[in-house]
Write an enzyme that holds these catalytic residues in place. Structure first.
Site, PDB file in Angstrom:
ATOM      1  N   ASP A  13      -3.514  -5.502 -16.672  1.00  0.00           N
ATOM      2  CA  ASP A  13      -3.042  -4.560 -15.647  1.00  0.00           C
ATOM      3  C   ASP A  13      -2.482  -5.258 -14.407  1.00  0.00           C
ATOM      4  O   ASP A  13      -1.942  -4.596 -13.521  1.00  0.00           O
ATOM      5  CB  ASP A  13      -4.190  -3.638 -15.211  1.00  0.00           C
ATOM      6  CG  ASP A  13      -4.561  -2.648 -16.304  1.00  0.00           C
ATOM      7  OD1 ASP A  13      -3.715  -2.393 -17.183  1.00  0.00           O
ATOM      8  OD2 ASP A  13      -5.694  -2.130 -16.283  1.00  0.00           O
ATOM      9  N   SER A  51      -7.081  -3.887 -27.489  1.00  0.00           N
ATOM     10  CA  SER A  51      -7.143  -2.733 -26.577  1.00  0.00           C
ATOM     11  C   SER A  51      -8.576  -2.262 -26.379  1.00  0.00           C
ATOM     12  O   SER A  51      -9.245  -1.844 -27.324  1.00  0.00           O
ATOM     13  CB  SER A  51      -6.307  -1.581 -27.145  1.00  0.00           C
ATOM     14  OG  SER A  51      -6.671  -0.371 -26.502  1.00  0.00           O
ATOM     15  N   ARG A  98       2.960   8.466 -24.014  1.00  0.00           N
ATOM     16  CA  ARG A  98       2.250   7.243 -24.416  1.00  0.00           C
ATOM     17  C   ARG A  98       1.663   7.352 -25.828  1.00  0.00           C
ATOM     18  O   ARG A  98       1.263   8.420 -26.277  1.00  0.00           O
ATOM     19  CB  ARG A  98       1.176   6.916 -23.371  1.00  0.00           C
ATOM     20  CG  ARG A  98       1.857   6.603 -22.045  1.00  0.00           C
ATOM     21  CD  ARG A  98       0.905   6.184 -20.989  1.00  0.00           C
ATOM     22  NE  ARG A  98       0.248   4.925 -21.300  1.00  0.00           N
ATOM     23  CZ  ARG A  98      -0.727   4.429 -20.581  1.00  0.00           C
ATOM     24  NH1 ARG A  98      -1.189   5.084 -19.532  1.00  0.00           N
ATOM     25  NH2 ARG A  98      -1.277   3.279 -20.916  1.00  0.00           N
ATOM     26  N   ARG A 104       6.411  -1.725 -18.099  1.00  0.00           N
ATOM     27  CA  ARG A 104       6.235  -2.595 -16.925  1.00  0.00           C
ATOM     28  C   ARG A 104       7.081  -3.866 -16.969  1.00  0.00           C
ATOM     29  O   ARG A 104       7.268  -4.512 -15.938  1.00  0.00           O
ATOM     30  CB  ARG A 104       4.749  -2.934 -16.737  1.00  0.00           C
ATOM     31  CG  ARG A 104       3.979  -1.739 -16.218  1.00  0.00           C
ATOM     32  CD  ARG A 104       2.532  -2.030 -15.929  1.00  0.00           C
ATOM     33  NE  ARG A 104       1.928  -0.868 -15.282  1.00  0.00           N
ATOM     34  CZ  ARG A 104       0.628  -0.602 -15.254  1.00  0.00           C
ATOM     35  NH1 ARG A 104      -0.228  -1.434 -15.828  1.00  0.00           N
ATOM     36  NH2 ARG A 104       0.175   0.479 -14.647  1.00  0.00           N
ATOM     37  N   GLN A 114      -9.335   0.343 -24.736  1.00  0.00           N
ATOM     38  CA  GLN A 114      -9.368   1.806 -24.861  1.00  0.00           C
ATOM     39  C   GLN A 114      -9.620   2.207 -26.316  1.00  0.00           C
ATOM     40  O   GLN A 114     -10.410   3.113 -26.592  1.00  0.00           O
ATOM     41  CB  GLN A 114      -8.063   2.418 -24.359  1.00  0.00           C
ATOM     42  CG  GLN A 114      -7.903   2.263 -22.849  1.00  0.00           C
ATOM     43  CD  GLN A 114      -6.607   2.843 -22.312  1.00  0.00           C
ATOM     44  OE1 GLN A 114      -5.723   3.223 -23.078  1.00  0.00           O
ATOM     45  NE2 GLN A 114      -6.490   2.901 -21.000  1.00  0.00           N
TER      46      GLN A 114
HETATM   47  C1  S3P Z   1      -8.536   0.174 -19.862  1.00  0.00           C
HETATM   48  C2  S3P Z   1      -7.998  -0.645 -20.814  1.00  0.00           C
HETATM   49  C3  S3P Z   1      -6.628  -1.194 -20.734  1.00  0.00           C
HETATM   50  C4  S3P Z   1      -6.057  -1.077 -19.338  1.00  0.00           C
HETATM   51  C5  S3P Z   1      -6.307   0.266 -18.737  1.00  0.00           C
HETATM   52  C6  S3P Z   1      -7.783   0.540 -18.642  1.00  0.00           C
HETATM   53  C7  S3P Z   1      -9.919   0.676 -20.036  1.00  0.00           C
HETATM   54  O1  S3P Z   1      -5.793  -0.481 -21.613  1.00  0.00           O
HETATM   55  O2  S3P Z   1      -4.668  -1.336 -19.349  1.00  0.00           O
HETATM   56  O3  S3P Z   1      -5.741   0.337 -17.429  1.00  0.00           O
HETATM   57  O4  S3P Z   1     -10.510   1.177 -19.059  1.00  0.00           O
HETATM   58  O5  S3P Z   1     -10.436   0.560 -21.154  1.00  0.00           O
HETATM   59  P1  S3P Z   1      -5.590  -0.918 -23.162  1.00  0.00           P
HETATM   60  O6  S3P Z   1      -6.852  -0.682 -23.864  1.00  0.00           O
HETATM   61  O7  S3P Z   1      -4.497  -0.024 -23.648  1.00  0.00           O
HETATM   62  O8  S3P Z   1      -5.194  -2.361 -23.108  1.00  0.00           O
END
Ligand code: S3P
Length: 433
Positions: A314, A166, A122, A345, A168
């Site tokens: 998700d 994002s 990833r 996905r 994350q």
């Molecule tokens: C998440 C953010 C999302 C999500 C992941 C959990 C998080 O990812 O798909 O399952 O807890 O911040 P992305 O930030 O890559 O969109």
């Protein structure tokens, strides 16, 4: 490697409580560890992903005790982490590696972050780039894990425009910002889940949110508190779709997190004609909860508004199953991010839907799905070890006259350890072999 055999079922009923939210569980461990004092967490997700985060912080010297879904974290303060003895193995968990990179880039010690086969493929450039701009030193395998972080760097705050929506990446930069000199600001192109901002505020940190920009100033402290983790809407989504498509269904999902940055799936299903209502709305620890009732519905195909994509990111594997049972065509665009989740996905779901005789067209950034009737599967469905793919196809058994076999379901444990048990208690007929 285990598989699911999901045999035909048609009725779904009962009051169900799905496990705790994965995103909030991760953050409770990270921020509880960095707080002063004892943080007590209830409703913690006992899934492998959240446990990877928990073990990683234990490996950095934080005393964390767990009894089922109750966790006690003896916080070490923002500068109290210790060098782990070996690499930190984060398993399948993208959230762990991306958020923790932000924290670890600012520590005095070196460390290495590794993961399983899926995580090792990833993209991590999205966190490495802003962290490097802040002064971090990180080596990777061509933008992928393992990540080798060289400690002892003084980070400096930045103003970062997220190139992709994002949570994350946003969280990673903000967490690094806790240690940076000056202000760190992140601007997002579209709203993404805001659990980091909410929890930081709950722990007494000043996070300034203005429209689509979040800012904080480095050098502050976090103070322990109690955290109640609500049920995960991403896990609830499988049952929302299940109830919509089941010929006879009336279920209530209890205490689900309905944080507005997470409720895209409710909006999408309602646009498709779902009979879905929320009640008993309440706020606990800065997060919104509600009970959600869903009854059998006659769904229709829609063009999913792109503004809802990050808010349901998700849940699309489950939504694709709903689309397969809807009248007419469903079109998803603006969802390229789905290609870099635990699996691609878009492609993996398209392959599985084709095995069930559902006409679909893969787009670069989405998919077109023609609603129809599931046919006798022409092969076993490959989940590509993606938990959400496995659970989505298991739910399709509510509209299929033949058993559906799904291969490689082990990773359901990462987010929803009691999925089979809870599903069967509501009326599904799934066996894991
Ligand atoms: C998440 C953010 C999302 C999500 C992941 C959990 C998080 O990812 O798909 O399952 O807890 O911040 P992305 O930030 O890559 O969109």
């Amino acid at each position: 490697m285990s598989k699911f055999i999901a045999s035909p079922a048609s009725t779904l009923s009962g009051e169900l409580k799905v496990p705790g939210d994965k995103s909030i569980s991760h953050r409770s461990i990270m921020l509880g560890s960095l707080s002063h004092g004892i943080t007590k967490v209830s409703g913690f997700l006992e899934g492998e992903d959240a446990l990877s985060t928990l073990k990683a912080f234990q490996a950095m010297g934080v005393k964390i005790e767990r009894e089922g879904d109750n966790v006690t974290i003896h916080g070490v303060g923002i500068n109290g982490l210790k060098k782990p003895e070996g690499p930190l193995d984060l398993g399948n968990s993208g959230t762990s590696i991306r958020l923790m990179s932000g924290i670890l880039a600012a520590q005095a010690f070196d460390c290495e972050l590794i993961g399983d086969e899926s995580l090792s493929k990833r993209p991590m450039g999205r966190v490495i780039n802003p962290l490097k701009d802040m002064g971090a030193v990180i080596d990777s395998n061509d933008g992928k894990p393992p990540l080798k972080i060289t400690g002892g760097q003084q980070l400096t705050g930045i103003h970062y425009d997220l190139p992709v929506a994002s949570a994350q990446v946003k969280s990673c930069v903000l967490l690094a910002g806790l240690y940076a000199q000056g202000d760190t600001c992140v601007t997002e192109p579209a709203p993404t889940r805001d659990h980091t901002e909410r929890m930081l505020k709950g722990l007494g940190y000043d996070v300034r949110v203005n429209d689509n920009q979040m800012c904080l100033t480095g050098g502050g402290e976090l103070t322990a508190t109690e955290i109640q983790v609500p049920s995960d809407i991403s896990s609830a989504a499988f049952f929302m779709v299940a109830a919509c498509i089941a010929p006879q269904a009336d279920i209530t999902l209890l205490g689900v997190n309905i944080n507005p940055t997470r409720t895209g799936v409710i909006d999408v299903l309602k646009l498709m004609g779902a009979r879905l209502t929320t009640s008993n709305q309440r706020e606990i620890g800065g997060e919104l909860l509600a009970d959600i009732r869903i009854q059998s519905s006659e769904l229709k195909g829609i063009h999913i508004p792109e503004s809802l994509v990050p808010l349901a990111i998700d849940e699309f594997p489950a939504v694709f199953i709903a689309a397969s049972c809807a009248k007419g065509e469903t079109i998803l665009t603006g969802a390229k991010e789905l290609r870099v989740k635990e699996s691609d996905r878009i492609q993996v779901m398209a392959d599985g839907l084709s095995i069930l005789g559902i006409e679909n067209e893969v787009l670069d950034d989405g998919i077109k799905i023609q609603g129809g009737q599931f046919q006798k599967p022409t092969a076993m469905i490959e989940s590509h070890h993606d938990h959400r793919i496995s659970m989505s196809f298991a739910v399709a058994s509510l509209r299929c006259d033949y058993p559906i076999e799904i291969n490689g379901v082990d990773n359901v444990m990462t987010s929803f350890p009691n999925f089979v048990e809870l599903s069967n208690s509501a009326g599904l007929n799934i066996v894991e072999v």
